[in-house]
Design an enzyme around this catalytic site. Structure first.
Site, mmCIF file in Angstrom:
data_model
loop_
_atom_site.group_PDB
_atom_site.id
_atom_site.type_symbol
_atom_site.label_atom_id
_atom_site.label_comp_id
_atom_site.label_asym_id
_atom_site.label_seq_id
_atom_site.Cartn_x
_atom_site.Cartn_y
_atom_site.Cartn_z
ATOM 1 N N LYS A 52 0.841 -1.206 0.000
ATOM 2 C CA LYS A 52 0.000 0.000 0.000
ATOM 3 C C LYS A 52 0.874 1.253 0.000
ATOM 4 O O LYS A 52 0.600 2.220 -0.721
ATOM 5 C CB LYS A 52 -0.943 -0.017 1.216
ATOM 6 C CG LYS A 52 -2.061 -1.032 1.044
ATOM 7 C CD LYS A 52 -2.800 -1.366 2.324
ATOM 8 C CE LYS A 52 -3.798 -2.501 2.042
ATOM 9 N NZ LYS A 52 -4.515 -2.980 3.229
ATOM 10 N N GLN A 96 -5.378 -1.516 9.548
ATOM 11 C CA GLN A 96 -5.122 -2.814 8.918
ATOM 12 C C GLN A 96 -5.600 -3.954 9.835
ATOM 13 O O GLN A 96 -5.311 -3.955 11.033
ATOM 14 C CB GLN A 96 -3.608 -2.954 8.648
ATOM 15 C CG GLN A 96 -3.189 -4.242 7.981
ATOM 16 C CD GLN A 96 -3.643 -4.348 6.531
ATOM 17 O OE1 GLN A 96 -3.598 -3.379 5.781
ATOM 18 N NE2 GLN A 96 -4.100 -5.524 6.125
ATOM 19 N N ASP A 119 -11.748 2.792 4.007
ATOM 20 C CA ASP A 119 -12.231 1.476 3.585
ATOM 21 C C ASP A 119 -13.721 1.301 3.883
ATOM 22 O O ASP A 119 -14.236 0.178 3.844
ATOM 23 C CB ASP A 119 -11.401 0.362 4.254
ATOM 24 C CG ASP A 119 -11.358 -0.910 3.398
ATOM 25 O OD1 ASP A 119 -11.872 -0.885 2.260
ATOM 26 O OD2 ASP A 119 -10.816 -1.920 3.858
#
Ligand code: NAP
Length: 279
Positions: A52, A96, A119
């Site tokens: 990422k 994460q 997200d």
């Protein structure tokens, strides 16, 4: 033989569009920035975070990795999230997963301000997705939809079967497909006769996490099959999906490989969503 949906190539094209958008944003004097929070020593997370970071740099988005050890207290991460919420230079925050067992993902993710929830995992943003209001949707389901549209101009009216009902993949994907006017069936570990149900799908998407779970007996001839699953074989570096690619590609109309299917799209959408959060 099925058409192979090359997620790597498709993501590359999409990344070029993202790069262009980042350039436009920078012309306005704004430096798009994503904060990546990595907790614990999960080896896969380490690889994902590195990927990422690398992709962000390649499209002109700056990033900071905030690393916490395995035994970090929940409040330490909560404090960082609060700080990043108030930092006007941070546009996007990613927590994460998986987190170490003693930490509550839902509690921590809900501390992220919905306007920085890259997200689409906060309760508010997930609620908006389900009520059909404009919001940030989770990256993997967005990537899956993008791949489907490379094969089908219009998916309205098609029967989509999704295996897996997590909040990060299965459920939001089912909702996005419903919003796109598909007829949607969502399967989980209690579902009876998955092969029979899957065999009625025009679009079959598996997000179960069981290596080579989907064989040809699950697939209607000509169906489009998207494999979200990522499993490591015997702790090795080799990854496989949920779908037995060799077998299913003889029956399906189109299919994604693993690797180079959904994975590259997920990271590309992380960057896409980051730019979407820059006001
Ligand atoms: P998860 O939270 O473990 O969810 C797995 C889901 O599969 C659960 O809903 C479970 O049902 C369901 N399931 C288990 N056995 C089943 C069966 N026999 N038939 C139908 N459904 C069954 O996993 P996740 O986070 O959604 O991830 C799923 C997979 O996608 C993993 O391999 C993960 O590594 C991968 N992934 C890939 C990407 C990417 O970018 N490619 C991104 C995210 C995740 P219950 O709810 O009943 O337990």
């Amino acid at each position: 033989m099925a058409k192979i949906i090359n997620g790597k190539e498709i993501a590359e094209k999409f990344r070029n569009q993202i790069k262009e958008r980042a350039i436009e944003i920078k012309k306005r004097g704004i430096e798009p920035h994503i904060a990546l929070i990595n907790t614990g020593d999960d080896p896969a997370s380490k690889i994902y975070i590195a990927g990422k970071e690398k992709l962000a740099a390649s499209v002109g988005i700056s990033s900071t990795v905030h690393k916490f050890s395995n035994d970090t207290e929940e409040n330490e991460i909560a404090e960082l999230i609060e700080k990043l919420n108030g930092d006007e230079k941070t546009h996007a925050i990613l927590l994460q997963s998986p987190l170490p067992r003693h930490l509550q993902f839902r509690r921590l993710v809900d501390l992220i301000h919905p306007s920085k929830d890259v997200d689409g995992l906060t309760t508010l943003n997930q609620g908006k997705l389900f009520t059909g209001e404009p919001t940030v949707a989770p990256c993997t389901p967005l990537g899956v939809l993008h791949l489907l549209h490379t094969v089908h101009e219009n998916i309205a009216g098609l029967h989509a079967v999704v295996l897996g009902r997590s909040s990060i993949v299965g459920k939001p994907l089912a909702q996005l497909l419903l919003n796109a006017n598909c007829t949607v069936t969502l399967l989980h570990s209690y579902s009876k006769d998955p092969p029979d149900i899957c065999k009625t799908a025009d679009l079959l998407i598996s997000a179960v996490g069981k290596p080579l779970f989907i064989g040809s007996e699950f697939v209607k001839p000509g169906a489009t099959v998207i494999d979200v699953g990522i499993s490591r074989i015997d702790g090795s570096k080799k990854i496989v999906g949920d779908v037995d690619f060799e077998e299913v590609s003889r029956v399906a109309g189109a299919i994604t490989p693993v690797p180079n299917g959904v994975g590259p799209m997920t990271i590309a959408y992380l960057m896409h969503n980051t730019l979407g959060l820059v006001v």
